[in-house]
Design an enzyme around this catalytic site. Sequence first.
Site, mmCIF file in Angstrom:
data_model
loop_
_atom_site.group_PDB
_atom_site.id
_atom_site.type_symbol
_atom_site.label_atom_id
_atom_site.label_comp_id
_atom_site.label_asym_id
_atom_site.label_seq_id
_atom_site.Cartn_x
_atom_site.Cartn_y
_atom_site.Cartn_z
ATOM 1 N N HIS A 181 15.549 6.179 -7.106
ATOM 2 C CA HIS A 181 16.135 4.868 -6.831
ATOM 3 C C HIS A 181 14.999 3.850 -6.727
ATOM 4 O O HIS A 181 14.081 4.011 -5.918
ATOM 5 C CB HIS A 181 16.961 4.904 -5.551
ATOM 6 C CG HIS A 181 18.205 5.730 -5.675
ATOM 7 N ND1 HIS A 181 18.665 6.563 -4.675
ATOM 8 C CD2 HIS A 181 19.086 5.855 -6.700
ATOM 9 C CE1 HIS A 181 19.780 7.157 -5.073
ATOM 10 N NE2 HIS A 181 20.051 6.747 -6.309
ATOM 11 N N GLU A 210 13.344 2.180 -3.413
ATOM 12 C CA GLU A 210 12.938 3.094 -2.348
ATOM 13 C C GLU A 210 11.466 3.460 -2.556
ATOM 14 O O GLU A 210 11.124 4.584 -2.920
ATOM 15 C CB GLU A 210 13.849 4.327 -2.348
ATOM 16 C CG GLU A 210 15.326 3.962 -2.156
ATOM 17 C CD GLU A 210 16.285 5.133 -2.295
ATOM 18 O OE1 GLU A 210 15.804 6.290 -2.327
ATOM 19 O OE2 GLU A 210 17.505 4.900 -2.377
ATOM 20 N N HIS A 262 13.137 10.118 -1.431
ATOM 21 C CA HIS A 262 13.956 8.902 -1.359
ATOM 22 C C HIS A 262 13.657 8.130 -0.074
ATOM 23 O O HIS A 262 12.839 8.534 0.743
ATOM 24 C CB HIS A 262 15.439 9.268 -1.372
ATOM 25 C CG HIS A 262 15.953 9.728 -2.699
ATOM 26 N ND1 HIS A 262 16.724 8.940 -3.519
ATOM 27 C CD2 HIS A 262 15.808 10.915 -3.349
ATOM 28 C CE1 HIS A 262 17.038 9.609 -4.615
ATOM 29 N NE2 HIS A 262 16.494 10.812 -4.541
ATOM 30 N N GLU A 319 14.076 12.000 2.734
ATOM 31 C CA GLU A 319 14.310 10.555 2.838
ATOM 32 C C GLU A 319 13.496 9.966 3.987
ATOM 33 O O GLU A 319 13.387 10.567 5.050
ATOM 34 C CB GLU A 319 15.798 10.278 3.081
ATOM 35 C CG GLU A 319 16.724 10.806 2.004
ATOM 36 C CD GLU A 319 17.502 9.697 1.306
ATOM 37 O OE1 GLU A 319 17.313 8.514 1.653
ATOM 38 O OE2 GLU A 319 18.302 10.033 0.412
#
Length: 539
Positions: A137, A140, A225, A323
Amino acid sequence: MVAYSILTLISLGLGSHCASALQYGYNQVPVHKDSDVVAGAFPPINGTHLQSPAFTTPGTVPRDFSDGKAGPTRDEIMDNFLRRLARSNGWMAYHEADFMSEEGRKFPYLYLSGTNSSLENPGSGKKLRVWLQGGVHGNEPAGDQSMLALLGEMAQNQQWTAKVLEKMDILVLPRYNPDGVFYFQRYLATNFDPNRDHVKLARQQTRDIKQLFTKFNPHIATDMHEFSAGRAFGPKKDVIYAADALFSAAKNLNIDEGIRQLSEKLFAKRMGKDIEAAGLRWDPYITQGDSTNSKLLLLEAGTDAKIGRNAMGLTQCVAFLCETRGIGIADQHFERRTLSGLVMAKSIIQTAVDNFDEVYNTIERGIDRFTHSKGSIVLTDKSPISARTFGMLNSTDGKLIDYPIDFASTTPATPVLTRSRPRAYLIPQSWTDVVKRLEVLGLKAEKLPYSYTGRVEALNVTSVAFDKEYYEGVVTATVETKLVEQNMRLPAGTYLLSTTQKNAALAFVALEPEYMDSFASFGIIPVSKGDQYPIFRLK
């Protein structure tokens, strides 16, 4: 304890905070930086010296990074960084993929090996293969920056790197979505979500990267992420996630149980300890659910195959989503965010090195066990819900709190609909496009030079219920079928796809109509009530 159906848990998750309407390019989220009170809970970590471009050459960071309109490292800066590292280190080989992004950008990656092995010549020794990717993404940035920081640290700490590369070869694809990074948006240039395209394979870019992944054939895969920093909860909307890091192993129940247990009991436990040792905070990756009462419902990472960690895990490897806290706060706490990603990536590597025999043997045995299994396959599942607390931060006073929640666990999920595992699938030649998708997923199908006549298991469609929303070009469907045995004659040219393959679980989730991400669900194989499903099973 109650159960919550996974079919109702499908969500874009913590990273889905996006513009309400999409345009071509620059679909950037609003910036809401932490207040001084909140920022005080995320101070710099003393002794941090990150070896990636945003920190070693801060003059290359665009001004727009502080406004949330650009990432910190442009393509050309990253490319020069990778080339320089490869020139200086014989164990590091620079490559450009033989495909381009949707807007024609390149995909540089590094192959790390202490024995000069490569994609074309992987070598015959007993070594783990580890795939690391970031930048899926484009908004990010700590995802790809943590990959660059890892490479920089490996170049700086040659002794550690030599020990690592005795046990494994590593492929690092730092920037999966260069167009998204350019526009500083979550999506591909075409506004498809790259992390929801792992089964339907709608975009050529997804297919190209998938084939590179399949060729490398990793034992371990990691996807870096960031999650939304400012999502608020509670009656006063004054409670936010306290974690620096959220992570999850692949959860799909069609992954060998031994591999799933290795992920949870060895890798996940070690990762939590390593994050805490670095002075950081963590929790399991979650999304918010729709609660039937006033209590906050958090859903542990789901089992859906369309998401990267599960799609990678369904190749029978240890796979993790990692993440860090960063969407929506521009450049705030970027060193701490990148450090969080680096700590998780290093933890996975070090755990594999320290437990090499257990990791290698468990995965290889799991692959063999799955490939030759005669057990049932899982098409739908549910999550048991229990009460627990979750690490939160009061945004008014900055205090860390253990916040009471309902938690829908997928460690593990509970099977609901299972079906016998077929020996093979028969796919008529008219559905060659389906076969091509399966080949991208790493599966092999034999084209029969003769007509097939014999007993098959056919699936008769008993129900089709369409979703209420349009999703990436389709209205998805929930399909129900009834299995019947019958005689069938199929013409020469029909494809036979044996399920005695390492990646057969990807065939199960794609070809069994009831599965939430199946080709039937996404309209690739459209069906209506009363139809005979055009893919057939052999017992």
